[in-house]
Motif scaffolding. Structure first.
Motif, short mmCIF file in Angstrom:
data_model
loop_
_atom_site.label_atom_id
_atom_site.label_comp_id
_atom_site.label_asym_id
_atom_site.label_seq_id
_atom_site.Cartn_x
_atom_site.Cartn_y
_atom_site.Cartn_z
N PHE A 190 1.04 -1.15 0.14
CA PHE A 190 0.06 0.13 0.02
C PHE A 190 0.97 1.26 0.03
O PHE A 190 0.56 2.12 -0.79
CB PHE A 190 -1.09 0.14 1.31
CG PHE A 190 -1.57 1.50 1.57
CD1 PHE A 190 -2.69 1.84 0.76
CD2 PHE A 190 -1.12 2.13 2.53
CE1 PHE A 190 -3.24 3.15 0.92
CE2 PHE A 190 -1.55 3.37 2.92
CZ PHE A 190 -2.60 3.79 1.93
N ALA A 242 2.33 1.79 -3.47
CA ALA A 242 1.23 2.19 -4.20
C ALA A 242 0.85 3.78 -4.16
O ALA A 242 0.78 4.43 -5.11
CB ALA A 242 -0.12 1.36 -4.10
N PHE A 243 0.77 4.10 -2.86
CA PHE A 243 0.36 5.41 -2.46
C PHE A 243 1.61 6.44 -3.02
O PHE A 243 1.46 7.41 -3.83
CB PHE A 243 0.41 5.52 -1.08
CG PHE A 243 0.34 7.07 -0.75
CD1 PHE A 243 -0.93 7.88 -0.78
CD2 PHE A 243 1.22 7.92 -0.20
CE1 PHE A 243 -1.33 9.23 -0.62
CE2 PHE A 243 1.13 9.46 -0.02
CZ PHE A 243 -0.18 9.90 0.02
N SER A 244 2.96 6.10 -2.94
CA SER A 244 4.03 6.79 -3.30
C SER A 244 4.21 6.68 -4.68
O SER A 244 4.22 8.23 -5.43
CB SER A 244 5.25 6.36 -2.69
OG SER A 244 6.49 7.04 -2.99
N ALA A 287 1.40 6.71 -6.83
CA ALA A 287 0.43 7.28 -7.28
C ALA A 287 0.45 8.88 -7.23
O ALA A 287 0.26 9.63 -8.23
CB ALA A 287 -0.67 6.86 -6.55
N LEU A 301 -6.17 10.16 -3.05
CA LEU A 301 -5.06 9.25 -3.50
C LEU A 301 -4.91 8.09 -2.65
O LEU A 301 -4.50 6.88 -3.20
CB LEU A 301 -3.74 10.16 -3.44
CG LEU A 301 -2.49 10.00 -4.35
CD1 LEU A 301 -2.99 9.92 -5.80
CD2 LEU A 301 -1.50 10.64 -4.01
N ASP A 303 -7.50 5.54 -3.48
CA ASP A 303 -7.19 4.86 -4.58
C ASP A 303 -5.95 3.91 -4.52
O ASP A 303 -6.01 2.63 -5.13
CB ASP A 303 -6.78 5.83 -5.77
CG ASP A 303 -8.07 6.75 -6.31
OD1 ASP A 303 -9.51 6.17 -6.02
OD2 ASP A 303 -7.84 7.62 -6.87
N ALA A 304 -5.03 4.08 -3.67
CA ALA A 304 -4.05 3.28 -3.54
C ALA A 304 -4.12 2.05 -2.75
O ALA A 304 -3.78 0.85 -3.02
CB ALA A 304 -2.99 3.86 -2.83
N LYS A 305 -5.24 2.11 -1.59
CA LYS A 305 -5.72 1.15 -0.79
C LYS A 305 -6.53 0.03 -1.96
O LYS A 305 -6.42 -1.09 -1.94
CB LYS A 305 -6.89 1.73 0.16
CG LYS A 305 -7.24 0.59 0.86
CD LYS A 305 -8.33 1.13 1.79
CE LYS A 305 -9.33 0.07 2.43
NZ LYS A 305 -10.61 -0.09 1.61
N ASN A 314 -6.25 -0.30 -5.11
CA ASN A 314 -5.43 -0.76 -6.23
C ASN A 314 -4.10 -1.68 -6.04
O ASN A 314 -3.51 -2.07 -7.07
CB ASN A 314 -5.18 0.28 -7.31
CG ASN A 314 -6.64 0.75 -7.60
OD1 ASN A 314 -7.50 -0.15 -8.35
ND2 ASN A 314 -6.89 2.07 -7.84
N CYS A 315 -3.64 -1.42 -4.83
CA CYS A 315 -2.39 -2.24 -4.58
C CYS A 315 -2.55 -3.58 -4.67
O CYS A 315 -3.75 -4.12 -4.29
CB CYS A 315 -1.79 -1.48 -3.24
SG CYS A 315 -2.19 -3.02 -1.76
#
Length: 145
Positions: free
Chosen positions: A60, A63-65, A67, A117, A120-122, A124-125
């Motif tokens: 996660f 993915a956040f970083s 994004a 953001l 979305d990261a949560k 889509n990871c």
């Protein structure tokens, strides 16, 4: 494509037995685990839920970083914890909740964009997708100024 490997060696019965977890990279090398580190207070070993939590938090966070970078914003610090709850269900157990907690310093980002953001990261990871059968995966995201 990427494929990573981990292995376990176990000796003895379920409750009294002891296992060792190893990863391809050597990050875990015959690391102990067993009943006491999973259900008791043994802090010398690990357990599957702790490893799932570490994997989910790591995935996660990346993915956040990624994004944020794709949105043209550089992250300064990103810290995530994942609390994985193992609950009794019938004669067995089930992971019924994972609580992600994100604290990040992202200069130039407002809270609304940050929350979107993070959500979305949560969603889509790869680990969130793999853990989709967990009934409850929550996210608390805090933007640090």
């Amino acid at each position: 494509m990427s494929e990573k490997k981990a292995s376990v060696h176990w000796e003895g019965a379920g409750k009294s037995g002891q296992g060792q977890i190893s990863t391809e990279t050597g990050a875990l090398d015959k690391y102990p685990y067993g009943f006491a580190s999973r259900f008791g207070d043994d802090r010398k070993g690990t357990n599957p839920e702790e490893i799932v939590g570490a994997a989910h938090a790591a995935c996660f966070t990346m993915a956040f970083s990624f994004a944020a970078e794709k949105a043209g914003i550089a992250t300064e610090t990103v810290d995530t914890t994942a609390s994985v709850r193992l609950s009794k269900e019938g004669d067995g157990f089930v992971i019924d909740r994972i609580a992600l907690t994100l604290t990040a310093k992202v200069p130039g980002m407002d809270d609304a964009a940050f929350q979107k953001l993070a959500a979305d990261a949560k969603a889509n990871c790869p680990l969130s997708k793999a853990l989709a059968s967990v009934p409850e995966i929550t996210l608390t995201a805090t933007l640090v100024k």
